[in-house]
Design an enzyme around this catalytic site. Structure first.
Site, PDB file in Angstrom:
ATOM      1  N   GLY A  16      15.968  -8.616  60.711  1.00 55.78           N
ATOM      2  CA  GLY A  16      16.671  -9.909  60.683  1.00 55.78           C
ATOM      3  C   GLY A  16      17.617 -10.048  61.862  1.00 55.78           C
ATOM      4  NE  ARG A  80       4.667 -11.350  60.133  1.00 65.22           N
ATOM      5  CZ  ARG A  80       5.094 -12.609  60.030  1.00 65.22           C
ATOM      6  NH1 ARG A  80       5.467 -13.062  58.875  1.00 65.22           N
ATOM      7  NH2 ARG A  80       5.124 -13.406  61.069  1.00 65.22           N
ATOM      8  CG  ASP A 121      17.721   2.379  56.881  1.00 61.64           C
ATOM      9  OD1 ASP A 121      18.291   3.324  57.459  1.00 61.64           O
ATOM     10  OD2 ASP A 121      16.877   2.535  55.987  1.00 61.64           O
ATOM     11  CB  THR A 143      22.666  -4.789  59.143  1.00 65.10           C
ATOM     12  OG1 THR A 143      22.877  -5.504  57.926  1.00 65.10           O
ATOM     13  CG2 THR A 143      23.479  -3.522  59.077  1.00 65.10           C
ATOM     14  CG  ASP A 145      23.303  -7.240  54.510  1.00 65.30           C
ATOM     15  OD1 ASP A 145      23.690  -8.395  54.770  1.00 65.30           O
ATOM     16  OD2 ASP A 145      22.241  -6.998  53.912  1.00 65.30           O
ATOM     17  CG  ASP A 147      23.361  -2.343  54.415  1.00 65.72           C
ATOM     18  OD1 ASP A 147      23.139  -2.351  55.635  1.00 65.72           O
ATOM     19  OD2 ASP A 147      22.551  -2.769  53.568  1.00 65.72           O
ATOM     20  NE  ARG A 189      16.431  -6.622  50.610  1.00 63.95           N
ATOM     21  CZ  ARG A 189      15.777  -7.761  50.437  1.00 63.95           C
ATOM     22  NH1 ARG A 189      16.312  -8.884  50.808  1.00 63.95           N
ATOM     23  NH2 ARG A 189      14.578  -7.758  49.912  1.00 63.95           N
TER      24      ARG A 189
HETATM   25  O1  F6P Z   1      19.524  -7.462  55.815  1.00 63.58           O
HETATM   26  C1  F6P Z   1      20.186  -8.591  56.189  1.00 63.58           C
HETATM   27  C2  F6P Z   1      19.881  -9.755  55.321  1.00 63.58           C
HETATM   28  O2  F6P Z   1      20.745 -10.710  55.805  1.00 63.58           O
HETATM   29  C3  F6P Z   1      20.017  -9.549  53.810  1.00 63.58           C
HETATM   30  O3  F6P Z   1      21.324  -9.661  53.358  1.00 63.58           O
HETATM   31  C4  F6P Z   1      19.114 -10.625  53.280  1.00 63.58           C
HETATM   32  O4  F6P Z   1      18.649 -10.300  51.988  1.00 63.58           O
HETATM   33  C5  F6P Z   1      18.010 -10.623  54.261  1.00 63.58           C
HETATM   34  O5  F6P Z   1      18.558 -10.238  55.489  1.00 63.58           O
HETATM   35  C6  F6P Z   1      17.307 -11.946  54.386  1.00 63.58           C
HETATM   36  O6  F6P Z   1      16.208 -11.772  55.208  1.00 63.58           O
HETATM   37  P1  F6P Z   1      15.160 -12.922  55.567  1.00 63.58           P
HETATM   38  O7  F6P Z   1      15.775 -13.761  56.625  1.00 63.58           O
HETATM   39  O8  F6P Z   1      13.995 -12.165  56.076  1.00 63.58           O
HETATM   40  O9  F6P Z   1      14.876 -13.700  54.328  1.00 63.58           O
END
Ligand code: F6P
Length: 365
Positions: A16, A80, A121, A143, A145, A147, A189
């Site tokens: 992401g 992907r 990760d 990230t 997040d 995390d 998440r």
């Molecule tokens: O890992 C980062 C994150 O922002 C998560 O908090 C969230 O669940 C995910 O990406 C969303 O990803 P996508 O844009 O692929 O739906």
């Protein structure tokens, strides 16, 4: 990958997107240009780009000019394309294929002597696996997040918390005007860092995070107590991965059952539940990808710049299989092996959670 002398280096951004990715690319390229003179090849759209012959771009100090304040990634990214686990539909069935050899061959064809992976990760794990196949890899963690336990902080997090705090501030005035309970659903998440920090910064009444399962009855009690004391509105921030005790996180319906699970919807779900149980009107806002977009905050720009520049020095020193990390305010190299698969989550009895509790904030437990 040609001997020990480095002439060409590839860089990609995976997973992401995140505010600060462009700042990493810029710092890496500028440092490489000034001190090493390598040719830098940008791989487009994450690891997916390794399987397309048209997915490269040449990066120079000229071409990265002006990137520092830009959100997103000029290289594009993708969830992907993991070479070790490529999902493909063969005869109408989804199969997981290992195409890592092709990826290594592609890097060899490109004549690159090292690969820099900027990712979370998942991408860093792929980077480690490619390194184990002989590709000289350096990682940069990212990230929103926050995390990844190997680094004290990830860039993008500060920007996301700012966006979430700004949303809480805005919801506050409309909540107060209408005497409503306003719920803000934020990303997170497996870890509730964004919810916790934005909740503290925005002064909300309830913070719900994946690490502390909640009970509806506790939230209702807390809100009733507050409303009885004359406060006629309330704010709740909930991380997308939060769930009721004994329950599971709410996921979005998706067509491909093998694709990564998409979380989301706990805010509106909670609004519907609470709406039945309390007298106040309840509304939910899902902040979604607004948290990932836009210009990085000043501190994210600085952190991303430090990491990008440090990554160039790791490549320059031939220090591969490593990731740059922030530890006690210093950027240090650590092995990818010790960095991946180690999630940093909120400690339910940690100092920040206890501070929130001291202020009367409920975690719904
Ligand atoms: O890992 C980062 C994150 O922002 C998560 O908090 C969230 O669940 C995910 O990406 C969303 O990803 P996508 O844009 O692929 O739906």
């Amino acid at each position: 990958m040609s001997g020990s002398r480095i002439e060409r280096v590839a860089i990609l951004t995976g997973g992401g997107d995140c505010p600060g990715l462009n700042a990493v690319i810029r710092a890496f390229v500028k440092t490489a240009d000034r001190f090493f003179g390598w040719e830098i090849v940008g791989i487009l759209d994450g690891f997916e780009g390794l399987f397309r012959s048209d997915a490269t771009v040449s990066l120079t100090s000229e071409s990265v000019r002006g990137l520092l304040p830009q959100g997103g990634t000029i290289l594009g990214t993708s969830n992907r394309g993991d070479p070790f686990r490529q999902r493909q539909v063969v005869d109408g069935e989804v199969r997981v294929l290992d195409r890592s050899r092709e990826a290594v061959e592609r890097l060899e064809t490109l004549g690159t002597d090292a690969l820099v992976v900027v990712g979370g990760d998942g991408s860093l794990t792929t980077g480690l696996e490619l390194h184990q196949l002989g590709v000289p890899v350096v990682g940069v963690p990212k990230t929103i997040d926050n995390d990844i336990s190997a680094t004290d902080l990830t860039f993008g997090f500060d920007t996301a918390v700012r966006t979430a705090t700004d949303a809480i501030d805005k919801l506050q005035s409309t909540a107060a005007s209408h005497h409503r309970v306003m719920i803000l659903e934020v990303m997170g998440r497996h870890a509730g860092w964004i919810a916790l920090e934005a909740g503290l910064a925005g002064g909300v009444e309830v913070i719900l995070i994946p690490e502390i399962p909640f009970r509806l009855v506790r939230i209702v009690e807390h809100l009733r107590e507050r409303h009885k004391s004359g406060r006629n509105f309330s704010l709740i921030v909930v991380a997308e991965g939060a769930c009721p005790m004994g329950g599971a996180p709410i996921v979005q319906g998706q067509r491909d059952p093998h694709a990564p699970v998409r979380l989301g919807g706990v805010g509106p779900w909670l609004a519907a539940q609470l709406g039945e149980l309390i007298d106040h009107e309840v509304r939910a806002t899902v902040l979604g990808h607004l948290q990932r977009g836009g210009s990085p905050s000043p501190s994210d720009r600085v952190l991303a710049t430090r990491l990008g520049s440090a990554a160039a020095w790791l490549v320059g020193h031939g220090d591969f299989g490593k990731m740059v990390a922030l530890r006690r305010r210093q950027i240090v190299p650590i092995t990818l092996a010790e960095a991946v698969h180690r999630r940093k989550t909120v400690a339910p009895f940690g100092e920040d959670v206890m501070t929130a509790r001291c202020l009367g904030i409920s975690f719904g437990d």
